[in-house]
Design an enzyme around this catalytic site. Structure first.
Site, mmCIF file in Angstrom:
data_model
loop_
_atom_site.group_PDB
_atom_site.id
_atom_site.type_symbol
_atom_site.label_atom_id
_atom_site.label_comp_id
_atom_site.label_asym_id
_atom_site.label_seq_id
_atom_site.Cartn_x
_atom_site.Cartn_y
_atom_site.Cartn_z
ATOM 1 N N HIS A 1 0.734 -1.149 0.106
ATOM 2 C CA HIS A 1 0.027 0.047 -0.062
ATOM 3 C C HIS A 1 0.874 1.234 0.163
ATOM 4 O O HIS A 1 1.193 1.925 1.045
ATOM 5 C CB HIS A 1 -0.910 -0.033 1.415
ATOM 6 C CG HIS A 1 -2.068 1.183 1.274
ATOM 7 N ND1 HIS A 1 -2.975 1.044 2.259
ATOM 8 C CD2 HIS A 1 -1.959 2.444 0.660
ATOM 9 C CE1 HIS A 1 -3.508 2.273 1.942
ATOM 10 N NE2 HIS A 1 -2.974 2.978 1.220
ATOM 11 N N HIS B 1 -9.539 1.307 -0.632
ATOM 12 C CA HIS B 1 -9.230 1.835 0.639
ATOM 13 C C HIS B 1 -10.839 1.816 1.127
ATOM 14 O O HIS B 1 -11.876 2.124 0.546
ATOM 15 C CB HIS B 1 -9.036 3.191 0.347
ATOM 16 C CG HIS B 1 -7.536 3.652 -0.076
ATOM 17 N ND1 HIS B 1 -6.847 3.104 -1.139
ATOM 18 C CD2 HIS B 1 -6.677 4.194 0.578
ATOM 19 C CE1 HIS B 1 -5.723 3.413 -1.173
ATOM 20 N NE2 HIS B 1 -5.339 4.228 0.011
ATOM 21 N N ASP C 1 2.028 4.342 2.551
ATOM 22 C CA ASP C 1 1.175 4.959 2.143
ATOM 23 C C ASP C 1 1.486 6.139 1.164
ATOM 24 O O ASP C 1 1.447 5.816 0.034
ATOM 25 C CB ASP C 1 0.192 5.419 3.237
ATOM 26 C CG ASP C 1 -1.269 5.995 2.615
ATOM 27 O OD1 ASP C 1 -1.745 5.720 1.571
ATOM 28 O OD2 ASP C 1 -2.192 6.499 3.444
ATOM 29 N N ASP C 2 1.982 7.080 1.800
ATOM 30 C CA ASP C 2 2.448 8.291 0.800
ATOM 31 C C ASP C 2 3.654 8.748 1.894
ATOM 32 O O ASP C 2 3.743 9.862 2.830
ATOM 33 C CB ASP C 2 1.408 9.492 1.192
ATOM 34 C CG ASP C 2 0.301 9.144 0.261
ATOM 35 O OD1 ASP C 2 0.203 9.081 -1.016
ATOM 36 O OD2 ASP C 2 -0.887 8.797 0.952
ATOM 37 N N GLU D 1 -10.675 3.694 6.319
ATOM 38 C CA GLU D 1 -9.436 4.565 6.888
ATOM 39 C C GLU D 1 -10.193 5.671 7.754
ATOM 40 O O GLU D 1 -9.865 5.573 8.811
ATOM 41 C CB GLU D 1 -8.806 5.229 5.617
ATOM 42 C CG GLU D 1 -7.528 6.227 5.831
ATOM 43 C CD GLU D 1 -7.186 6.832 4.720
ATOM 44 O OE1 GLU D 1 -7.747 6.740 3.609
ATOM 45 O OE2 GLU D 1 -5.889 7.514 4.932
ATOM 46 N N HIS E 1 1.173 5.180 -2.683
ATOM 47 C CA HIS E 1 0.766 5.700 -3.567
ATOM 48 C C HIS E 1 2.008 6.253 -4.347
ATOM 49 O O HIS E 1 2.804 7.016 -3.672
ATOM 50 C CB HIS E 1 -0.329 6.750 -3.358
ATOM 51 C CG HIS E 1 -1.461 5.986 -2.549
ATOM 52 N ND1 HIS E 1 -2.564 6.028 -3.098
ATOM 53 C CD2 HIS E 1 -1.497 5.915 -1.281
ATOM 54 C CE1 HIS E 1 -3.343 5.599 -2.353
ATOM 55 N NE2 HIS E 1 -3.009 5.391 -1.284
HETATM 56 N N1 ADE Z 1 -4.507 8.648 -1.832
HETATM 57 C C1 ADE Z 1 -3.307 9.094 -1.458
HETATM 58 N N2 ADE Z 1 -3.150 8.407 -0.097
HETATM 59 C C2 ADE Z 1 -4.369 8.153 0.229
HETATM 60 C C3 ADE Z 1 -5.014 7.890 1.476
HETATM 61 N N3 ADE Z 1 -4.444 7.537 2.469
HETATM 62 N N4 ADE Z 1 -6.442 7.478 1.536
HETATM 63 C C4 ADE Z 1 -6.963 7.703 0.318
HETATM 64 N N5 ADE Z 1 -6.768 8.163 -0.750
HETATM 65 C C5 ADE Z 1 -5.221 8.242 -0.741
HETATM 66 ZN ZN ZN Z 2 -3.612 4.932 0.739
#
Ligand code: ADE
Ligand code: ZN
Length: 350
Positions: free
Chosen positions: A27, A207, A288-289, A210, A29
């Site tokens: 996971h 997703h 994630d990011d 969350e 992006h």
């Molecule tokens: N796009 C990038 N990061 C995300 C996240 N944590 N939740 C939903 N969309 C995303």
């Molecule tokens: Zn994500």
């Protein structure tokens, strides 16, 4: 996967073990791996104006209160990506970081609609990312695959159009996902397009849970028929859902530093990763990011273990879960499991 008898690992060696053990990332992006320095470099290369005067000013803007406050900045950051080489360079920078964290396999999300809406061709996006995946295998020994995500704040019709644009490149895409603003955009909105993707033979993820309620996780499973749930941390609010996830061995791709930065949990010590694992769920750790949330894979592991008191047993389980949940064949998974057990054996000896 049955747990082998693990050698005793001294507590002070746990951070080193977390860093050294082989793991898969399921996971992340790829647009969320754009570091401020690279955003500025690409902006200059492409003549794109940024609403920030410096790297420092941009980094200071990374103070988020929820998912939407992050997404607004994340989509703005992606505006510097125009050419095939840009997509390659972004993915390559992440893949080098992943290799340094002993990530042996990664399944990377990408958001084509963020780019096609700015006039960038689907082929430009996919070719650049795919070339980085090929390079990663050859030069870093990391296997990398791509998951195309539909943006859930857009319509299902737009998702169908995106799917059409991507089909000529389907051999470069392992699966389909669903991301962006969750609350108010339930999985049901994408029922038909996910059914089509399923017919086409793609792996499916979404997703869910969350920020959104357990009901969204149920519909990701029962309406979209996903094989993995991204995040899913709200599932602990629903005992029947916990039972379902455990029984069906549905992997949850949990992202602890993301949850911290987006205020899903008030602090890492109160993260529910341990609860998910102890309930027998196939939970995994992911970044994630990472450029926005303060850490790549190993930072997620080390900081979460330090805050929550998770053990070497949990570490083994998380790595094993990441391999189990990946979209690769059984033989490849078995090879990674052997490497994982070897890594633990080494740490037990020292
Ligand atoms: N796009 C990038 N990061 C995300 C996240 N944590 N939740 C939903 N969309 C995303
Ligand atoms: Zn994500």
């Amino acid at each position: 996967m049955t747990t082998p008898a693990l050698p005793p690992i001294p507590a002070d060696r746990l951070p080193a073990l977390l860093r050294a053990m082989p793991k898969a990332e399921l996971h992340m992006h790829i647009e969320g791996s754009l570091e401020p320095e690279l955003i500025f470099a690409l902006a200059q290369r492409n003549g794109v104006a940024l609403p920030y005067a410096s790297v420092e000013e941009l980094r200071r803007a990374y103070a988020f209160t929820n998912l939407q406050s992050f997404l607004d900045i994340y989509y703005a950051g992606a505006s510097v990506l125009l050419k095939e080489q840009d997509f390659h360079d972004m993915a390559w920078a992440y893949l080098e970081r992943a290799a340094a964290d002993n990530v042996v396999h990664t399944e990377m999300f990408f958001d084509p609609q963020t780019h096609t809406a700015r006039g960038v061709a689907m082929q430009t996006v996919i070719d650049g990312l795919h070339r980085a995946c090929v390079d990663a295998k050859a030069k870093l020994g990391v296997s990398a695959a791509l998951i195309l995500c539909f943006l859930r704040h857009l319509s299902e019709e737009e998702a169908f159009a995106t799917l059409e644009q991507a089909l000529p490149f389907r051999d470069k895409i392992v699966g389909i996902g669903l991301d962006s603003s969750e609350v108010g955009h339930p999985p049901e909105k994408f029922a038909r397009v996910f059914a089509r993707c399923r017919e086409l033979g793609f792996h499916l993820v979404a997703h869910a849970g969350e920020e959104g309620p357990p009901a969204y996780v149920w519909s990701a499973l029962d309406v979209l028929k996903v094989e993995r749930v991204d995040h899913g941390v709200q599932s602990t609010k629903d005992p029947a859902l916990m039972k379902r996830l455990a029984q069906d061995r549905i992997p949850l791709t949990v992202c602890p530093l993301s949850n911290l930065k987006l205020c899903v949990f008030p602090d890492l010590a109160r993260h529910n990763l341990g609860q998910l694992l102890d309930a027998g769920l196939v939970a995994t750790v992911n970044s994630d990011d990472p450029a926005y949330f303060g850490g790549y894979m190993n930072e997620n592991f080390v900081q979460t273990f330090a805050a929550t008191g998770l053990t070497a047993q949990h570490a083994w389980q998380l790595a094993a879960n990441s391999f189990e949940g990946s979209f690769v064949d059984a033989q490849t998974k078995a090879g990674w499991m052997a490497r994982l057990n070897e890594s633990f054996a080494q740490f037990g000896k020292a």
